[in-house]
Design an enzyme around this catalytic site. Structure first.
Site, short mmCIF file in Angstrom:
data_model
loop_
_atom_site.label_atom_id
_atom_site.label_comp_id
_atom_site.label_asym_id
_atom_site.label_seq_id
_atom_site.Cartn_x
_atom_site.Cartn_y
_atom_site.Cartn_z
N HIS A 71 -0.11 51.32 63.59
CA HIS A 71 -0.03 49.92 63.14
C HIS A 71 -1.45 49.32 63.15
O HIS A 71 -2.25 49.63 64.04
CB HIS A 71 0.90 49.12 64.05
CG HIS A 71 1.15 47.75 63.49
ND1 HIS A 71 0.25 46.72 63.62
CD2 HIS A 71 2.17 47.26 62.76
CE1 HIS A 71 0.72 45.65 62.99
NE2 HIS A 71 1.89 45.95 62.45
N GLU A 85 1.07 48.49 54.78
CA GLU A 85 0.92 47.12 55.26
C GLU A 85 -0.53 46.67 55.07
O GLU A 85 -1.39 46.99 55.89
CB GLU A 85 1.26 47.03 56.76
CG GLU A 85 2.67 47.44 57.10
CD GLU A 85 3.09 46.89 58.45
OE1 GLU A 85 4.00 46.04 58.47
OE2 GLU A 85 2.50 47.27 59.46
N ASN A 110 9.62 45.04 63.48
CA ASN A 110 8.58 45.29 64.49
C ASN A 110 8.46 44.04 65.36
O ASN A 110 7.91 43.03 64.93
CB ASN A 110 7.25 45.58 63.76
CG ASN A 110 6.09 45.75 64.72
OD1 ASN A 110 6.28 45.82 65.94
ND2 ASN A 110 4.88 45.81 64.17
N GLY A 169 1.22 38.78 59.17
CA GLY A 169 1.24 37.54 59.95
C GLY A 169 0.50 36.38 59.33
O GLY A 169 0.23 35.39 59.98
N LYS A 178 6.75 43.65 68.10
CA LYS A 178 5.44 43.49 68.74
C LYS A 178 5.62 43.09 70.21
O LYS A 178 6.52 43.63 70.88
CB LYS A 178 4.58 42.49 67.95
CG LYS A 178 4.57 42.83 66.46
CD LYS A 178 3.57 42.06 65.65
CE LYS A 178 3.70 42.48 64.19
NZ LYS A 178 2.68 41.93 63.33
N SER A 235 4.13 39.87 56.02
CA SER A 235 4.70 38.55 55.66
C SER A 235 5.99 38.65 54.85
O SER A 235 6.23 37.81 53.96
CB SER A 235 3.66 37.70 54.94
OG SER A 235 2.57 37.42 55.81
N GLU A 275 -2.64 46.59 64.05
CA GLU A 275 -3.06 45.90 65.28
C GLU A 275 -3.57 46.91 66.31
O GLU A 275 -4.50 46.64 67.06
CB GLU A 275 -1.90 45.06 65.83
CG GLU A 275 -1.70 43.81 64.98
CD GLU A 275 -0.27 43.27 64.96
OE1 GLU A 275 0.54 43.64 65.82
OE2 GLU A 275 0.02 42.48 64.04
P1 PGA Z 1 4.66 40.18 59.67
O1 PGA Z 1 4.25 41.56 60.42
O2 PGA Z 1 5.96 40.47 58.94
O3 PGA Z 1 4.81 39.18 60.76
O4 PGA Z 1 3.56 39.88 58.72
C1 PGA Z 1 4.46 42.81 59.83
C2 PGA Z 1 3.97 43.91 60.72
O5 PGA Z 1 2.96 43.73 61.43
O6 PGA Z 1 4.57 45.00 60.78
#
Ligand code: PGA
Length: 242
Positions: free
Chosen positions: A95, A163, A11, A169, A13, A200, A97
């Site tokens: 997601h 997730e 991903n 993150g 982003k 992560s 976010e």
């Molecule tokens: P990250 O993000 O691996 O940077 O923690 C995962 C995601 O948001 O899909």
């Protein structure tokens, strides 16, 4: 993991500009496998070009979101059919976010998944709890509520990405037994559907997470931006399928 298909998804982003995205795809030379699907989820603007650039590679390309509407006066939106038209294979839906920042409701997310399926895309439905929800014992309730957004048809067709919001993150990763437990709860509700872990993931922890029998792959944010680390994780997946 013998015999089970694995998914290694990146991903991106809003983190990668066009030059970096092109160079990632051009440098990707990992072999294709019938047992592992690798896909990147770049910016919508870059998708069409990256589909062409990756045409002869083992990489598939997906989008990070789609509209819950089919077509019409929805300024700024991109429909699932439009994504399919430029050659995408997958789309992320829900997601955390987007749930948090854009207040996407369960109704909308359910509709998005259905639109994706009607357009011929594989929806990757993202779910997971916040730290507060976990600490107050609401994990199962939250996962239930999120899964209840899916239509009966979608329950037979989605890929799920578990997730935990607090792991995205942050460098924090649940204990392996916590990942197994959450995946087990999801499996009970969506039997037979692949469940990816995200939050992560790095090359250093990916092998042990992939080795969990309840895990069918990984959704990777930060560590998917570097071709080296994404390749490493893809290779672990290839090895664990052998
Ligand atoms: P990250 O993000 O691996 O940077 O923690 C995962 C995601 O948001 O899909």
């Amino acid at each position: 993991m013998m015999g089970e298909h694995l998914y290694i998804f990146g991903n991106w982003k809003m983190a990668q500009d066009l030059a970096a995205a092109r160079s990632f795809v051009q440098s990707w030379s990992e072999p294709a496998s019938e047992l592992v699907t690798a896909a990147i989820f770049p910016s919508d603007l870059h998708c069409a070009e990256l589909v062409k650039l990756s045409a002869n590679s083992s990489l598939k390309v997906g989008a990070q979101n789609c509209s819950n509407e089919n077509s019409g006066a929805f300024t700024g939106e991109v429909s699932a059919a439009m994504l399919k038209e430029v050659g995408l294979s997958h789309v992320l839906v829900g997601h955390s976010e987007r749930r948090a920042r854009f207040k996407e409701s369960s109704d909308w997310l359910g509709q998005k998944v259905d639109r994706a399926l009607s357009a011929g895309l594989v929806p990757v439905f993202c779910i997971g709890e916040t730290k507060d929800q976990r600490e107050s014992g609401q994990l199962e309730k939250v996962l239930d509520e999120q899964i209840s957004a899916l239509s009966e048809n979608a329950k037979q067709a989605v890929i799920v990405a578990y997730e935990p919001v607090w792991a995205i993150g942050t460098g924090l990763v649940p204990k392996l037994e916590e990942i197994s437990q959450a995946h087990g709860l999801i499996q009970k509700r969506l039997p037979g559907r692949p469940i990816l872990y995200g939050g992560s993931v790095k090359p250093e922890n990916s092998k042990e997470i992939l080795a969990l029998p309840e895990v069918s792959g990984l959704l990777i944010g930060g560590a998917s931006l570097s071709p080296e680390s994404f390749s490493k994780i893809y290779r672990f997946a290839l090895e664990s399928c052998r």
